[in-house]
Scaffold this motif. Structure first.
Motif, short mmCIF file in Angstrom:
data_model
loop_
_atom_site.label_atom_id
_atom_site.label_comp_id
_atom_site.label_asym_id
_atom_site.label_seq_id
_atom_site.Cartn_x
_atom_site.Cartn_y
_atom_site.Cartn_z
N SER A 230 -19.09 4.61 2.23
CA SER A 230 -17.60 4.79 2.22
C SER A 230 -17.01 3.40 1.42
CB SER A 230 -17.11 5.03 3.72
OG SER A 230 -17.39 6.15 4.28
N PHE A 231 -17.60 2.43 2.19
CA PHE A 231 -17.10 1.22 1.42
C PHE A 231 -17.08 1.29 -0.35
CE2 PHE A 231 -18.61 -1.20 5.27
CZ PHE A 231 -17.46 -0.93 6.07
N ILE A 232 -18.11 1.59 -0.63
CA ILE A 232 -18.33 1.62 -2.21
C ILE A 232 -17.43 2.81 -2.88
CG2 ILE A 232 -20.00 2.09 -4.12
CD1 ILE A 232 -22.13 0.64 -2.17
N LYS A 233 -17.18 3.89 -2.09
CA LYS A 233 -16.57 4.86 -2.77
C LYS A 233 -15.13 4.32 -2.66
CE LYS A 233 -18.83 9.08 -1.26
NZ LYS A 233 -18.83 10.43 -0.31
N MET A 234 -14.64 3.74 -1.64
CA MET A 234 -13.24 3.22 -1.46
C MET A 234 -13.05 2.18 -2.77
SD MET A 234 -10.32 3.75 -0.11
CE MET A 234 -9.22 3.52 -1.48
N ILE A 235 -14.03 1.10 -2.76
CA ILE A 235 -13.67 0.38 -3.75
C ILE A 235 -13.63 0.64 -5.12
CG2 ILE A 235 -14.89 -1.90 -4.95
CD1 ILE A 235 -16.20 -2.15 -2.00
N LYS A 252 0.96 -4.26 -1.98
CA LYS A 252 1.09 -4.03 -0.51
C LYS A 252 0.93 -2.52 -0.15
CE LYS A 252 4.16 -7.69 -0.02
NZ LYS A 252 5.65 -8.15 0.38
N GLU A 253 0.77 -1.59 -1.22
CA GLU A 253 0.56 -0.03 -0.96
C GLU A 253 -0.75 0.14 -0.08
OE1 GLU A 253 0.87 1.68 -4.64
OE2 GLU A 253 3.00 1.01 -5.20
N PRO A 254 -0.71 1.17 0.52
CA PRO A 254 -1.87 1.52 1.21
C PRO A 254 -3.30 1.44 0.59
CG PRO A 254 0.02 2.66 2.32
CD PRO A 254 0.46 2.04 0.87
N VAL A 255 -3.34 2.15 -0.61
CA VAL A 255 -4.45 2.42 -1.44
C VAL A 255 -5.10 0.93 -1.73
CG1 VAL A 255 -3.21 2.40 -3.35
CG2 VAL A 255 -5.68 3.33 -3.22
N TRP A 256 -4.34 -0.21 -1.91
CA TRP A 256 -4.90 -1.39 -2.34
C TRP A 256 -5.26 -2.01 -1.03
CZ3 TRP A 256 -6.55 -1.74 -6.85
CH2 TRP A 256 -5.73 -1.25 -8.06
N LYS A 257 -4.67 -1.86 -0.02
CA LYS A 257 -5.04 -2.43 1.28
C LYS A 257 -6.52 -2.02 1.52
CE LYS A 257 -0.55 -4.05 3.17
NZ LYS A 257 0.31 -4.13 4.19
N ALA A 258 -6.42 -0.73 1.53
CA ALA A 258 -7.82 -0.12 2.01
C ALA A 258 -8.90 -0.55 0.86
CB ALA A 258 -7.72 1.66 1.76
N LYS A 259 -8.72 -0.79 -0.37
CA LYS A 259 -9.74 -1.32 -1.15
C LYS A 259 -10.00 -2.68 -0.61
CE LYS A 259 -8.84 1.16 -5.38
NZ LYS A 259 -10.28 1.34 -5.68
#
Length: 304
Positions: A230-235, A252-259
């Motif tokens: 999951s980490f690698i998929k998100m990255i 600050k957008e959620p997608v970049w915070k998730a990454k």
């Protein structure tokens, strides 16, 4: 405690006339120690038919009341009226529902309050909290799941720096993290903002859980593979953006915070537990097998 009276007072705290505002604030100060005050505030905050500004004013007042008086210290009692046991019980019974029903800005105010309550009341005075948490994380409604993730992070933050009191985090990792990983995996496949917030909270919860120790359940091969994947998929998740217009707000957008939290989790795993060469001799026996597994399964992908 009358709901409409409080609504009128909070509306008046937003009045352009300073004299009207001051009178309303003085009346609220007199009422804050009354039985039922916090419960009615949560009703206001959760109400769908009230103006957002009124609810935001109520949520800020609620947060300040909890922050100043939940801990019944002598100093707090000297400066502010105590919170009754009935109000404490009503708050704990309704705060998760209020977080669920609120806008994003108010969710953050209430989540901060939840963290304060957990710090002082969990587990002795609120043992059923984890039951509610589990129900939220397994809900079919995405907003309920999101509420559960917000609450989970507050609970984890209560113990994240403790090197000795690890039982709660070990239990969370064992009982709740399999579901949290599934939530993250499903969220990664979506481009929806709420899904990215859920991925971000899932990874941030993982990171905070491994701050001072690596729970045994997270060292199991199946869990390492699931979370690591999951980490690698998100990255690696592609994100469309215009390189000429990207700025600090974009980060600050959620997608970049998730990454960001996926990267931080991988880095924490590698630097503290997953690199055999960096393991201190005192941890070699404890984490040696995990380090070999991490190096064999994920280092090639990380270095790619």
């Amino acid at each position: 405690m009358d709901l409409q009276t409080l609504v009128g007072l909070f509306d008046s705290t937003l009045h352009p006339d300073p004299a009207v505002r001051k009178t309303a604030e003085q009346q609220l100060e007199q009422l804050q120690g009354h039985e039922g005050f916090l419960g009615v505030l949560l009703q206001m905050i959760s109400a769908a038919d009230l103006p957002l500004g009124t609810k935001q004013a109520a949520s800020i007042y609620f947060k300040n009341r909890v922050r100043r008086s939940w801990l019944s210290s002598q100093r707090a009692l000297e400066q502010h009226p105590p919170i009754s046991e009935n109000d404490r019980t009503a708050t704990k019974e309704n705060i998760l529902a209020a977080i669920y029903a609120s806008s994003q800005a108010i969710k953050l105010q209430l989540t901060e309050c939840l963290g304060i309550i957990l710090k002082h009341d969990f587990p002795e005075k609120w043992p059923q909290f984890t039951v509610h948490l589990k129900e939220l994380l397994h809900a079919q409604d995405a907003q309920r799941v999101y509420t559960g993730l917000l609450a989970l992070l507050e609970l984890i933050k209560r113990y994240r720096y403790s090197a000795t009191n690890r039982d709660v985090l070990n239990e969370i990792a064992k009982e709740l993290f399999p579901q949290v990983q599934k939530i993250a995996e499903q969220a990664i496949a979506s481009d929806d903002e709420l899904a990215m917030r859920m991925a971000w909270l899932s990874f941030k919860s993982y990171y905070n859980t491994i701050q001072s120790g690596l729970p045994v359940s997270l060292q199991e091969p199946a869990n390492l593979v699931a979370w690591g994947t999951s980490f690698i998929k998100m990255i690696e998740k592609p994100v469309a953006f215009d390189k000429d217009t990207i700025d600090e707000d974009s980060a600050k957008e959620p997608v970049w915070k998730a990454k960001k939290w996926a990267v931080r989790s991988v880095n924490r795993l590698y630097s503290r537990y997953g690199n055999p060469a960096l393991l201190p001799s005192s941890n070699a026996k404890k984490h040696g097998a995990f380090a070999k597994l991490f190096t064999a399964n994920f280092m090639p992908q990380i270095m790619r």
